[in-house]
Enzyme design. Structure first.
Site, mmCIF file in Angstrom:
data_model
loop_
_atom_site.group_PDB
_atom_site.id
_atom_site.type_symbol
_atom_site.label_atom_id
_atom_site.label_comp_id
_atom_site.label_asym_id
_atom_site.label_seq_id
_atom_site.Cartn_x
_atom_site.Cartn_y
_atom_site.Cartn_z
ATOM 1 N N HIS A 41 -2.758 7.046 -1.062
ATOM 2 C CA HIS A 41 -3.782 7.683 -0.216
ATOM 3 C C HIS A 41 -3.261 8.441 0.993
ATOM 4 C CE1 HIS A 41 -6.561 4.263 -1.835
ATOM 5 N NE2 HIS A 41 -6.170 5.102 -2.779
ATOM 6 N N HIS A 62 0.854 -1.197 0.000
ATOM 7 C CA HIS A 62 0.000 0.000 0.000
ATOM 8 C C HIS A 62 0.890 1.248 0.000
ATOM 9 C CE1 HIS A 62 -3.240 2.678 0.454
ATOM 10 N NE2 HIS A 62 -3.947 2.062 1.398
ATOM 11 N N TYR A 66 -0.847 7.498 3.150
ATOM 12 C CA TYR A 66 -0.296 6.694 4.232
ATOM 13 C C TYR A 66 1.244 6.712 4.140
ATOM 14 C CZ TYR A 66 -5.081 5.246 5.134
ATOM 15 O OH TYR A 66 -6.419 5.252 5.437
#
Length: 370
Positions: free
Chosen positions: A174, A171, A176
């Protein structure tokens, strides 16, 4: 429906990965894992989507083994005996139903606030101690912290392979942690991890290379990235195709096999002068297969149509444009989120031309795991 749905249902192969079709379930945080351990309800949740014909299941974000990785209640971990045993049950259930599955490996960075589980005393960790430009939170990471997190991602990927997962998704989107390194607004470092885009990519590249070293040459690594951040929906890592190419190529060279280009609406063009979306440009510039995502089967994105909406349900839409883009090989894979969250048989109904039988996504469905 009169369109040829062939591109959705064509098989996809990449190295050791073999998918029965090109539809994935998008990763969606669900907060139904008390103690950070996925239980039987989580097993059943993923099994239902695999039984509904989805080719690839991407799990909700699952946290790597670092004290500050988690930022939300009841999200599953990807470390520890109990959590990994829970994920093994998920893997087996998905495989028994004919699907493939990747875990989404996650560290939230400065999104974390003190008081959050598992250790309330631990602050958020980030490149420079900023949650958003000009908004401090938590601590700036030392080089030792960086090495610890790189190792945590590598450990998680090694565990994923040992458990039988078909690949991993890192990931990097977004707003993060990995994206906080990418984003100039939150990365104000003056060492080799800050400054130029090449330096701001260094953290992600070290993670990808460490993962590749642990899992071997043929195990699929997917990277999710985005232009937008939850801190700023208008943020851009790359303002031109040339900047996007410079961003993508070092990541591909480090070991990314598939790019998951996250957008809020898959039909929106990324740059002026072309109808290609972010996944389309990414595939064109990187030479790697890409996955697109964003409001598939729905008329509104997940911000305006879900979290900020007062309406009970989101209006559905057809998938003609999606099929056309896939027929044109703009991108090879498509991730579906809320439509599959609401209706595990969404893909079956699409295949059989029963769009009218699809249950419309309703905000209340977020309150249960089905």
């Amino acid at each position: 429906m009169t369109m040829n749905l062939g591109p959705l249902f064509d098989p996809f192969e990449l190295n050791d990965l073999k998918l029965r079709n090109r539809v994935a379930m998008a990763p969606m945080t669900r907060n139904f894992s008390p103690g950070n351990v996925p239980g039987e309800n989580v097993v059943d949740y993923y099994r239902r989507r695999a039984e509904g014909g989805v080719g690839l299941l991407i799990t909700e974000g699952t946290t790597v083994n670092h004290a500050a990785a988690n930022g939300y209640e009841n999200v599953p971990a990807f470390h520890g005996t109990d959590a990994l045993a829970g994920w093994k049950k998920v893997v087996d259930a998905v495989h028994d139903a004919g699907g493939a599955i990747f875990p989404q490996l996650w560290h939230v960075g400065a999104v974390r606030k003190e008081g959050m589980e598992p250790d309330p005393s631990v602050p958020g960790y980030s490149p420079s101690g900023f949650y958003a430009p000009g908004k401090p939170n938590g601590k700036a990471m030392s080089k030792e912290d960086i090495a610890d997190v790189v190792n945590a991602f590598a450990d998680a990927a090694q565990d994923a392979k040992a458990l039988g997962f078909d690949g991993v998704e890192i990931h990097g989107a977004h707003g993060y942690l990995i994206d906080q390194f990418f984003w100039e607004g939150t990365n104000q470092r003056d060492d080799e991890y800050g400054g130029s885009m090449a330096n701001r990519q260094r953290f992600a590249i070290e993670i990808i290379e460490a993962v590749r070293h642990r899992v071997g040459p043929d195990y699929p690594i997917m990277l999710r990235f985005s232009q937008w951040k939850m801190q700023d929906y208008d943020a851009k890592l790359a303002k031109t195709p040339e900047e996007l190419e410079a961003f993508l190529k070092p990541l591909a060279e480090a070991g990314v096999d598939i790019f998951h280009a996250s957008t809020r609406r898959f039909w929106e063009p990324e740059f002026e002068g072309s109808d290609l979306n972010l996944a389309g440009w990414t595939q064109k510039l990187s030479g790697k297969p890409t996955m697109s995502v964003g409001s598939v089967g729905l008329t509104e994105d997940f911000i305006s149509g879900t979290f900020a909406s007062k309406k009970d349900a989101v209006e559905q839409s057809g998938i003609d444009e999606l099929v056309e883009r896939m027929n044109n090989h703009e991108f090879e894979l498509i991730a579906v989120g809320r439509a599959l969250l609401q209706d595990p048989e969404w893909l079956v109904k699409v295949k059989e031309g029963r769009i009218g039988d699809v249950e419309p996504f309703a905000k209340k469905s977020l309150a249960k795991l089905y």
